[in-house]
Design a protein around this motif. Structure first.
Motif, short mmCIF file in Angstrom:
data_model
loop_
_atom_site.label_atom_id
_atom_site.label_comp_id
_atom_site.label_asym_id
_atom_site.label_seq_id
_atom_site.Cartn_x
_atom_site.Cartn_y
_atom_site.Cartn_z
N GLY A 29 26.21 5.91 -3.52
CA GLY A 29 25.57 4.60 -3.54
C GLY A 29 25.47 3.99 -4.92
N GLY A 67 24.42 11.60 -2.60
CA GLY A 67 23.89 10.30 -2.20
C GLY A 67 23.81 9.33 -3.37
N SER A 85 17.62 9.42 -1.83
CA SER A 85 18.31 10.53 -2.50
C SER A 85 17.42 11.15 -3.57
N PRO A 120 18.91 3.89 -0.02
CA PRO A 120 19.66 5.13 -0.21
C PRO A 120 19.38 5.81 -1.54
N ARG A 121 19.21 5.02 -2.59
CA ARG A 121 18.98 5.60 -3.91
C ARG A 121 17.66 6.33 -3.97
N LEU A 139 22.97 17.47 -1.91
CA LEU A 139 22.98 16.28 -1.04
C LEU A 139 22.45 15.06 -1.79
#
Length: 220
Positions: A38, A34, A59, A55-56, A30
């Motif tokens: 992104g 991600g 992740s 998001p980074r 996952l």
């Protein structure tokens, strides 16, 4: 001896916690997805956050958790693999897909969806994802969806000023030049919060008479 019979002893092999191993692999996968999804978003800085910053790093955090589970799977005894419950993963995946195809315009061959913005995609994702639990109730999910969406609109759209589509494209075009985007955002967030509060108060008002009747019957 009983520990070996339950599949938790050292005789089970190099993997001492199969459930942790599978969970760790899932989290790492996952996290990689991600980071890939992104990768084209600008990260920005802490003073001027870009759409790819959260998001980074989210992740990266998920990947670190997955790696810790992978290490623990070889060092610490844990639970064997349990029977798979598919309702949760399937429904949560559907909620993520629903959010992805509604927040921005999405095209797949001859089919395309209009960009509905966070004001529609947010509640839709919360309601769909809530049904991952068999105990989900629509009214409770609606209350949560309205409050969460209002909070996200104010946090990401107003305070952090991130370039996230908030409203349907058709609505933005229709109201262009009449209200500023920030004023419209605050009004919409307030209406969502008022709607959630109204549902919450109505639910409490419906439960109160039932409690009063029960207490009256006990006293008589």
């Amino acid at each position: 001896m009983s520990e070996l019979n339950h599949g938790r002893g050292p005789g089970r092999g190099i993997v001492r916690a199969p459930q942790s191993l599978v969970s760790g692999l899932g989290l790492v996968a996952l996290a990689l997805f991600g980071l890939w999804a992104g990768s084209d978003l600008p990260q920005g800085t802490l003073r001027a956050m870009g759409p790819g910053l959260m998001p980074r790093w989210l992740s990266i955090g998920i990947g670190l958790c997955g790696l810790s589970l992978l290490v623990a799977a070889f060092l610490k005894d844990g639970e064997p693999l349990a029977s798979a419950a598919w309702r949760g993963p399937v429904v949560v995946t559907l909620a993520i897909l629903a959010f992805a195809v509604t927040i921005r315009p999405f095209s797949l061959g001859p089919f395309s969806t209009p960009g509905l913005g966070l004001i529609v995609a947010g509640p839709l994702a919360v309601i769909v994802g809530g049904y991952a639990s068999p105990e989900a109730r629509l009214r409770e999910l609606l209350i949560l969806a309205l409050f969460l969406t209002a909070g996200c609109m104010l946090l990401f759209g107003d305070l952090l000023n991130l370039p996230i589509p908030i409203f349907p494209i058709a609505l933005v075009d229709a109201l262009s030049g009449t209200l500023s985007s920030r004023t419209l955002l605050r009004l919409a967030a307030g209406l969502l919060a008022i709607g959630g509060l109204a549902l919450l108060l109505v639910g409490r008002g419906q439960r109160r008479p039932a409690v009063d009747v029960a207490s009256h019957s006990m006293t008589t």
